[in-house]
Write a protein that holds these residues in place. Structure first.
Motif, mmCIF file in Angstrom:
data_model
loop_
_atom_site.group_PDB
_atom_site.id
_atom_site.type_symbol
_atom_site.label_atom_id
_atom_site.label_comp_id
_atom_site.label_asym_id
_atom_site.label_seq_id
_atom_site.Cartn_x
_atom_site.Cartn_y
_atom_site.Cartn_z
ATOM 1 N N PHE A 127 0.245 3.547 -5.432
ATOM 2 C CA PHE A 127 0.475 4.916 -4.972
ATOM 3 C C PHE A 127 0.954 4.956 -3.515
ATOM 4 O O PHE A 127 1.528 5.955 -3.063
ATOM 5 N N LEU A 128 0.750 3.859 -2.778
ATOM 6 C CA LEU A 128 1.180 3.825 -1.381
ATOM 7 C C LEU A 128 2.697 3.741 -1.244
ATOM 8 O O LEU A 128 3.238 4.035 -0.176
ATOM 9 N N LYS A 129 3.380 3.364 -2.321
ATOM 10 C CA LYS A 129 4.842 3.243 -2.257
ATOM 11 C C LYS A 129 5.501 4.564 -1.915
ATOM 12 O O LYS A 129 6.597 4.594 -1.341
ATOM 13 N N ASP A 130 4.862 5.648 -2.266
ATOM 14 C CA ASP A 130 5.459 6.965 -2.055
ATOM 15 C C ASP A 130 5.104 7.581 -0.710
ATOM 16 O O ASP A 130 5.514 8.707 -0.419
ATOM 17 N N VAL A 131 4.311 6.857 0.097
ATOM 18 C CA VAL A 131 3.906 7.402 1.393
ATOM 19 C C VAL A 131 4.967 7.059 2.435
ATOM 20 O O VAL A 131 5.244 5.888 2.678
ATOM 21 N N PRO A 132 5.601 8.070 3.051
ATOM 22 C CA PRO A 132 6.646 7.787 4.046
ATOM 23 C C PRO A 132 6.053 7.291 5.367
ATOM 24 O O PRO A 132 4.926 7.639 5.724
ATOM 25 N N ASN A 133 6.830 6.485 6.078
ATOM 26 C CA ASN A 133 6.437 6.001 7.403
ATOM 27 C C ASN A 133 5.013 5.447 7.416
ATOM 28 O O ASN A 133 4.195 5.778 8.276
ATOM 29 N N LEU A 134 4.728 4.605 6.449
ATOM 30 C CA LEU A 134 3.361 4.099 6.282
ATOM 31 C C LEU A 134 3.003 3.121 7.410
ATOM 32 O O LEU A 134 3.673 2.136 7.625
ATOM 33 N N LYS A 135 1.926 3.449 8.101
ATOM 34 C CA LYS A 135 1.380 2.580 9.138
ATOM 35 C C LYS A 135 0.075 1.973 8.633
ATOM 36 O O LYS A 135 -0.534 2.446 7.679
ATOM 37 N N LEU A 136 -0.357 0.901 9.311
ATOM 38 C CA LEU A 136 -1.504 0.146 8.823
ATOM 39 C C LEU A 136 -2.760 1.004 8.713
ATOM 40 O O LEU A 136 -3.429 1.004 7.667
ATOM 41 N N ILE A 137 -3.106 1.709 9.771
ATOM 42 C CA ILE A 137 -4.349 2.483 9.751
ATOM 43 C C ILE A 137 -4.293 3.558 8.677
ATOM 44 O O ILE A 137 -5.261 3.770 7.934
ATOM 45 N N LYS A 138 -3.137 4.223 8.549
ATOM 46 C CA LYS A 138 -3.003 5.246 7.515
ATOM 47 C C LYS A 138 -3.140 4.632 6.121
ATOM 48 O O LYS A 138 -3.786 5.204 5.228
ATOM 49 N N ALA A 139 -2.565 3.455 5.926
ATOM 50 C CA ALA A 139 -2.662 2.791 4.621
ATOM 51 C C ALA A 139 -4.112 2.472 4.281
ATOM 52 O O ALA A 139 -4.571 2.685 3.150
ATOM 53 N N LEU A 140 -4.857 1.940 5.252
ATOM 54 C CA LEU A 140 -6.267 1.609 5.023
ATOM 55 C C LEU A 140 -7.073 2.861 4.700
ATOM 56 O O LEU A 140 -7.923 2.856 3.797
ATOM 57 N N GLU A 141 -6.808 3.935 5.436
ATOM 58 C CA GLU A 141 -7.531 5.179 5.200
ATOM 59 C C GLU A 141 -7.250 5.724 3.806
ATOM 60 O O GLU A 141 -8.169 6.168 3.091
ATOM 61 N N LYS A 142 -5.990 5.683 3.386
ATOM 62 C CA LYS A 142 -5.622 6.227 2.082
ATOM 63 C C LYS A 142 -6.220 5.404 0.938
ATOM 64 O O LYS A 142 -6.667 5.960 -0.069
ATOM 65 N N VAL A 143 -6.217 4.085 1.087
ATOM 66 C CA VAL A 143 -6.818 3.241 0.051
ATOM 67 C C VAL A 143 -8.313 3.533 -0.066
ATOM 68 O O VAL A 143 -8.863 3.626 -1.169
ATOM 69 N N PHE A 144 -8.973 3.679 1.060
ATOM 70 C CA PHE A 144 -10.413 3.951 1.029
ATOM 71 C C PHE A 144 -10.707 5.315 0.406
ATOM 72 O O PHE A 144 -11.617 5.454 -0.431
ATOM 73 N N ILE A 145 -9.929 6.322 0.777
ATOM 74 C CA ILE A 145 -10.140 7.661 0.210
ATOM 75 C C ILE A 145 -9.916 7.654 -1.299
ATOM 76 O O ILE A 145 -10.648 8.276 -2.073
ATOM 77 N N LYS A 146 -8.899 6.913 -1.737
ATOM 78 C CA LYS A 146 -8.547 6.871 -3.158
ATOM 79 C C LYS A 146 -9.558 6.060 -3.976
ATOM 80 O O LYS A 146 -9.960 6.469 -5.073
ATOM 81 N N THR A 147 -9.992 4.924 -3.457
ATOM 82 C CA THR A 147 -10.811 3.996 -4.251
ATOM 83 C C THR A 147 -12.289 4.045 -3.905
ATOM 84 O O THR A 147 -13.129 3.580 -4.696
ATOM 85 N N ARG A 148 -12.617 4.535 -2.690
ATOM 86 C CA ARG A 148 -13.984 4.539 -2.157
ATOM 87 C C ARG A 148 -14.538 3.116 -2.007
ATOM 88 O O ARG A 148 -15.751 2.911 -1.939
ATOM 89 N N ILE A 149 -13.651 2.158 -1.959
ATOM 90 C CA ILE A 149 -14.059 0.775 -1.710
ATOM 91 C C ILE A 149 -13.743 0.459 -0.245
ATOM 92 O O ILE A 149 -12.573 0.424 0.150
ATOM 93 N N PRO A 150 -14.751 0.233 0.572
ATOM 94 C CA PRO A 150 -14.510 -0.013 1.999
ATOM 95 C C PRO A 150 -13.987 -1.421 2.253
ATOM 96 O O PRO A 150 -13.944 -2.269 1.355
#
Length: 524
Positions: A127-150
């Motif tokens: 699902f991260l493929k569709d996120v524009p201008n993806l930065k590292l911190i934003k990617a980590l935050e989105k994965v955690f929000i989506k999966t709840r796996i820290p």
């Protein structure tokens, strides 16, 4: 499973295949206790070759969702702990070894780390493929929000940039800022475990990395028993490999880690493997590194090194150290750096440092042989003759050697009492430590013997008890040994004992210090 994200357990598998593997898995009990707690930021600094990477590899294998490590841990102590199953292979783990980036600028290293982790995050989370201008911190935050796996961050050799001379202060600040933005106050962080040699450097506002609890060679706290090999671990290895525990202690023991006797793990492993006691640890890095630091004679540093070579412990203030290898402006700074590098050990309660063992002692000798330390080297070179003269009852030769050592080292020894004389005596008997345990002020029940030489196991030499006097006589010193039964300090020793009385008397007109010696033999 990726290169940085959710690695498999291959690194731990390789470590477990080594001929000697000491189970330190219970460190996981402590890291488990910190998950999602305020103490979840851990920085463990130790000298090189003290098992930092092995611990990091073990934590990766334990926490990573990229593998199933149950079988690999099944025979280790941690498998018996109630928290073992709860956290086993349950986290997104990001493992960074900063050695992989030492050829890059800090800017390029940060960019490469970020882009590589983002790429692997996208591979696992489409699902991260569709996120524009993806930065590292934003990617980590989105994965955690989506999966709840820290995420668990394992950063090995985190301080490499602080130790490499080609990185300037701005590079260091940029790197610390990157870590701060990545880790501080982020809900996606379940645990961050960093290893290095130096504690975290603080730059004004960048002291924000004080989110980390420091476990350094000054204070390893509750991780002390995982810093090196313990007495029991080394004793068990000596039995298994038919090696002398007394020799192992002489060569590789001596590190005081929060009161726990600690052995250099690298050297113990090499010694058992090759069935020989010699200098292993310091051979992994040229002694030129140590030489550079001890030649910095800030406020009497040279004198303090000489005192430690004679067996003394030195007061040190570790609080002003800037946690890097270049901002050094006092002897305390250099001594603190040498504590972190493993060339000295440190008593947290007494604020004292000293040279831990024969292996490191030899490294100091290698450094001072090249010039500028001729007085100390003269004493060391004559020390074998001094011991031989003592064993032969040649009191005149003993007095002559100690007198010469005294005269040549007046800059470091302030002879105002018998305790000061003990420094030069132990320096005069420097090589005796190969055959003896040398103990200052050993309790006897009726006072203290100034210096006791207790034979090491399998050494066919007599014990020696030395009493020191100033402005009196060696006969008075011997009388005190006999009257107070100082030789009774040798509780577990029976056999020949040499009683040595030493005195020096100062000529008030010339200042010349005349040394005299008497030696007696008894059977205990």
């Amino acid at each position: 499973m990726g290169i940085y994200l959710n690695q498999n357990n291959d690194l731990l598998t390789d470590d477990r295949k080594k001929k000697i593997y000491i189970d330190k898995s219970n460190i996981i009990i402590h890291t488990n206790a910190y998950i999602d707690e305020a103490e979840k930021y851990i920085c463990v600094s130790r000298p090189r070759r003290f098992g930092k990477s092995m611990a990091a590899n073990m934590l990766v294998a334990y926490y990573s969702r990229g593998c199933d490590s149950r079988k690999l841990f099944s025979d280790l102590e941690i498998s018996k702990d109630p928290t073992f199953e709860k956290h086993l292979n349950k986290y997104n783990v990001i493992h960074l070894d900063m050695n992989d980036y030492d050829y890059l600028s800090v800017k390029d290293a940060i960019e490469e780390i970020s882009s590589e982790i983002i790429e692997e995050l996208i591979e696992e989370n489409s699902f991260l493929k569709d996120v524009p201008n993806l930065k590292l911190i934003k990617a980590l935050e989105k994965v955690f929000i989506k999966t709840r796996i820290p995420f668990v961050f394992i950063i090995d050799e985190w301080d490499l940039i602080m130790r490499k001379k080609n990185y300037n202060s701005q590079d260091q600040e940029d790197y610390l800022s990157f870590l701060k933005r990545l880790l501080k106050g982020k809900s996606y962080v379940a645990l961050c475990y960093m290893t290095g040699i130096l504690p975290i450097k603080k730059y004004g506002e960048h002291s924000a990395l004080n989110i980390f609890t420091e476990y350094s060679m000054e204070n390893q706290r509750n991780l002390a028993e995982y810093t090196g090999f313990t007495e029991k671990e080394v004793s068990d290895l000596c039995i298994k490999y038919n090696m002398s525990i007394d020799e192992a202690k002489k060569w590789y023991d001596g590190y005081d880690v929060c009161g726990i006797e600690t052995y250099n793990p690298r050297s113990v492993v090499m010694s058992m493997t090759w069935h020989n006691f010699e200098n292993y640890w310091t051979k992994t890095e040229t002694y030129e590194a140590l030489k550079v630091y001890i030649q910095m004679n800030f406020d009497g540093l040279k004198d303090k090194i000489e005192l430690m070579l004679s067996g003394e412990k030195i007061k040190v203030n570790t609080d002003k150290f800037q946690n890097d290898m270049t901002t050094l402006s006092s002897s305390d700074d250099v001594l603190t750096l040498l504590i972190h590098l493993g060339y000295l050990t440190y008593d947290l309660n007494k604020k004292l440092c000293w040279i831990p063992n024969a292996e490191v002692q030899q490294e100091f000798i290698n450094c001072i042989e090249d010039g500028g330390w001729s007085e100390v080297m003269n004493a060391i070179n004559q020390s074998e003759e001094c011991l031989k003269a003592t064993l032969n009852g040649d009191s005149e030769t003993v007095a002559r050697i100690i007198e010469q050592t005294h005269e040549e080292n007046t800059s470091i020894i302030k002879y105002n009492d018998e305790n000061s004389l003990a420094c030069v005596v132990t320096l005069s008997y420097y090589t005796a430590r190969n055959k003896y345990f040398i103990i200052r002020e050993l309790p006897t029940g009726k006072g203290y013997a100034d210096i006791a030489f207790i034979p090491r196991k399998n050494e066919n030499v007599p014990a020696i008890v030395v009493e020191l006097k100033k402005e009196q006589s060696p006969e008075i010193a011997l009388k005190q040994i006999r009257e107070k039964n100082y030789f009774e300090c040798l509780k577990n020793y029976s056999g020949e004992v040499l009683l040595v009385g030493l005195n020096y008397t100062t000529d008030n007109d010339t200042g010349y210090k005349k040394h005299t010696c008497k030696i007696e033999k008894i059977i205990k």
